[in-house]
Design a protein around this motif. Sequence first.
Motif, PDB file in Angstrom:
ATOM      1  N   SER A 150      42.020  70.031  42.640  1.00 21.32           N
ATOM      2  CA  SER A 150      42.764  69.036  43.416  1.00 21.32           C
ATOM      3  C   SER A 150      41.831  68.224  44.290  1.00 21.32           C
ATOM      4  O   SER A 150      41.975  67.000  44.411  1.00 21.32           O
ATOM      5  N   ALA A 151      40.823  68.924  44.896  1.00 23.24           N
ATOM      6  CA  ALA A 151      39.872  68.202  45.745  1.00 23.24           C
ATOM      7  C   ALA A 151      39.060  67.220  44.913  1.00 23.24           C
ATOM      8  O   ALA A 151      38.840  66.064  45.310  1.00 23.24           O
ATOM      9  N   ALA A 152      38.589  67.700  43.710  1.00 20.97           N
ATOM     10  CA  ALA A 152      37.829  66.798  42.840  1.00 20.97           C
ATOM     11  C   ALA A 152      38.682  65.610  42.404  1.00 20.97           C
ATOM     12  O   ALA A 152      38.238  64.459  42.399  1.00 20.97           O
ATOM     13  N   ALA A 153      39.941  65.920  42.011  1.00 16.96           N
ATOM     14  CA  ALA A 153      40.832  64.840  41.609  1.00 16.96           C
ATOM     15  C   ALA A 153      41.107  63.888  42.769  1.00 16.96           C
ATOM     16  O   ALA A 153      41.204  62.671  42.583  1.00 16.96           O
ATOM     17  N   ALA A 154      41.245  64.472  43.986  1.00 12.83           N
ATOM     18  CA  ALA A 154      41.479  63.617  45.154  1.00 12.83           C
ATOM     19  C   ALA A 154      40.290  62.712  45.413  1.00 12.83           C
ATOM     20  O   ALA A 154      40.441  61.532  45.758  1.00 12.83           O
ATOM     21  N   ALA A 155      39.043  63.301  45.243  1.00 16.74           N
ATOM     22  CA  ALA A 155      37.854  62.466  45.438  1.00 16.74           C
ATOM     23  C   ALA A 155      37.806  61.348  44.412  1.00 16.74           C
ATOM     24  O   ALA A 155      37.537  60.181  44.737  1.00 16.74           O
ATOM     25  N   GLU A 156      38.067  61.719  43.132  1.00 17.59           N
ATOM     26  CA  GLU A 156      38.092  60.683  42.103  1.00 17.59           C
ATOM     27  C   GLU A 156      39.190  59.658  42.374  1.00 17.59           C
ATOM     28  O   GLU A 156      39.001  58.454  42.174  1.00 17.59           O
ATOM     29  N   LEU A 186      51.262  75.576  33.529  1.00 20.12           N
ATOM     30  CA  LEU A 186      50.856  74.501  34.435  1.00 20.12           C
ATOM     31  C   LEU A 186      49.345  74.477  34.613  1.00 20.12           C
ATOM     32  O   LEU A 186      48.724  73.400  34.624  1.00 20.12           O
ATOM     33  N   ALA A 187      48.714  75.688  34.731  1.00 15.44           N
ATOM     34  CA  ALA A 187      47.258  75.739  34.868  1.00 15.44           C
ATOM     35  C   ALA A 187      46.580  75.196  33.622  1.00 15.44           C
ATOM     36  O   ALA A 187      45.567  74.484  33.701  1.00 15.44           O
ATOM     37  N   ALA A 188      47.136  75.528  32.430  1.00 12.62           N
ATOM     38  CA  ALA A 188      46.552  75.001  31.189  1.00 12.62           C
ATOM     39  C   ALA A 188      46.647  73.476  31.148  1.00 12.62           C
ATOM     40  O   ALA A 188      45.699  72.790  30.743  1.00 12.62           O
ATOM     41  N   ARG A 189      47.814  72.923  31.569  1.00  8.11           N
ATOM     42  CA  ARG A 189      47.947  71.464  31.582  1.00  8.11           C
ATOM     43  C   ARG A 189      46.992  70.831  32.582  1.00  8.11           C
ATOM     44  O   ARG A 189      46.397  69.780  32.320  1.00  8.11           O
ATOM     45  N   ILE A 190      46.840  71.501  33.750  1.00  9.27           N
ATOM     46  CA  ILE A 190      45.902  70.981  34.760  1.00  9.27           C
ATOM     47  C   ILE A 190      44.482  70.980  34.208  1.00  9.27           C
ATOM     48  O   ILE A 190      43.722  70.012  34.367  1.00  9.27           O
TER      49      ILE A 190
END
Length: 686
Positions: free
Chosen positions: A246-252, A215-219
């Motif tokens: 997750s925070a960066a993705a949430a910001a994007e 899962l980490a590799a896919r993330i």
Amino acid sequence: MRPHLLQVSAFGAFGGTAEVSFDDLARSGLFLLHGETGAGKTTLLDAIGFALYGRVPGERGKAKRLRSDHAAAGTRTEVRLEATIGGRRIRVTRRPEQQRPKLRGGGTTTEQAKVVLEEFRSRTATWHAVSTRAGEADQEVKDLMGMSAEQFFQVVLLPQGQFAQFLHADAAERASLLQRLFGTDRFRAVEDLLAERRRATASAVAEAARGIAGLAARIAQVAGVPPPEDPPGDPQELAAWAAQLSAAAAAEAAAAAGQAARSGNDLDQALAAQRDAERLAGLQDRRAGALRRRDELATAEPRIAGLRRELHAAVRAAEVAPALAAAERACAALAQARADEEQARAAAGALSQAPADLRAAANAHIARSGRLQALRALSRQAADEDATAAHEQAAAAALQAEMDAAETETGIRRRQRPDLADRRDRAREAAERLPSAQAEAGRYRRAADDGAALAAARADARRRQEAYFAAKMESLELREEAMRLREARIDAMRAELAAALVDGTPCPVCGSLDHPEPCELRGDRITREQEEDADAQAAAASERAESAGAMLAAADVLVADLTARLDTTGFSAAADPATVDEQAARLRATARQLEAEAARLAAAAAQLHDVQTALDAADQAIADGRRRIAELAAQRESALRRAAEAGQRAAGHRESLLAQLDGAPDLDTAVAAARDAAAALLAAAD
């Protein structure tokens, strides 16, 4: 558990009544029960177990030999124990099944086992009876003790004769003995279960770690960042890494959401502008079409007005046509009379004229006759127009008849439609109610069948119960007979040993040099074959009882299943077995009523298609009739208009013809008059 007082009567080694106060013994701390063999140490422990659970451990419990051999015939075997269990002070008094002298006459009778469970109420300082039923009292004691009789005998009362074996055994034997004494198999099973769970958990953790790594590799692949170390490091660091992503993705995602929202607003505004433009374009198209239609109507207005005036004139002409015909006939008669008068006057005047003048006048009449002959085409046109008008009038009358027939047929269809609509609605309602009616009928039918099956199952369960009780009683009687034979055989062996006892010689059983009361042989000697045969019969009876019990359990399961099925379908089984058949009969009668109602609804629902088809046909016929009437009305108006136009043209032709006949009523009369005048003039000239 803390025992306070134990009292035994005619129990085990105690022929009389003995009482032990554990409160007095416990004042000094620990205490020891000791004494010679046969003194009654084991009897006291057995008495505690019997008082609590109604039986004693080991082989002594299997032999069911609790009454003392030294007790008097009138002394009841009884054990009474006072103890504090679970914060409650209770007193248990038990009597086993035993023989006692009959109150009247000689011999003995069997007294059933009894139990009395009491609780001490400190508020009133009295004993309060809790239960006098064996099963209820046993369950109450078991709940208070928190263990079963087997657990109590294994853990609290170490079986006699096995403690020395335990002390001298090695580690493996000691473990085996402890396992056998204390029933530690379940602990071994728990240990194995925990070990298996540990291995399964470790495997699950490893699998989860691999899953987390994947899962980490896919993330990381999706986020476009380097993946974490393999295997993953500290879970907290991995969680922090995932949280940052997750925070960066949430910001994007928030930025993208904002952009999407703005784009959505722009799209909404563009769509709204497009809808406004389309609506405006539609309005403009409608306005242009309306203007074109207005111009077309304005251009056609004179022609339409002329047609309307012509139509009104034709209608008025059609109304006055009979009067005009009569007037024309009167005018023709008047013209004929005037022509006759003029001919007479001309003939009278011709008599005084010269022959040349008479011939000239005759030639003039002959020429006039030729001109009149040329007017026959105009007369034929008038006749043709009259025929056309008559034909159109006949066609209009035929169309009126068709209109009347169509209106009659349409009226019949209109009168039929409410009944068809009502039948359609009833059939549709029946079709809607049919599934629920069928389901309700099926529910009552299943309940009736289950009720009848429940009655049969309860009757079978009662028979099975009676058979089980009979088999159980037979098994108990054969078991008691086997135990009696075993005890008799043991007594015989005791008698044989007692016969060999000599004062001063150690007892081979207990080692005592004194033999105060040697046992004597009572009754017949029992052989081993008799004992084994009795055991075999008892075992066979026990198997039959177990088989009967299994069949009873199966019957009870069937009764419970049928009862549960009735409860599931919304019906409660009758508590009284005698009313189960009545309940089943009532359910069956209700089921028949519901099935009849469902059949009626099915028959009504089956007509829905035919009725709907008939209603659609009636609506179509009404619509067709209306269109046909409108078409016939238009055709009739057109025929009347053509008839009026033909009549007007015929009238014009006749008016022009009459204007050229010089007062003659018709063309033939005028021609004949001209010919006659010419002939008369020629005759006068000659």
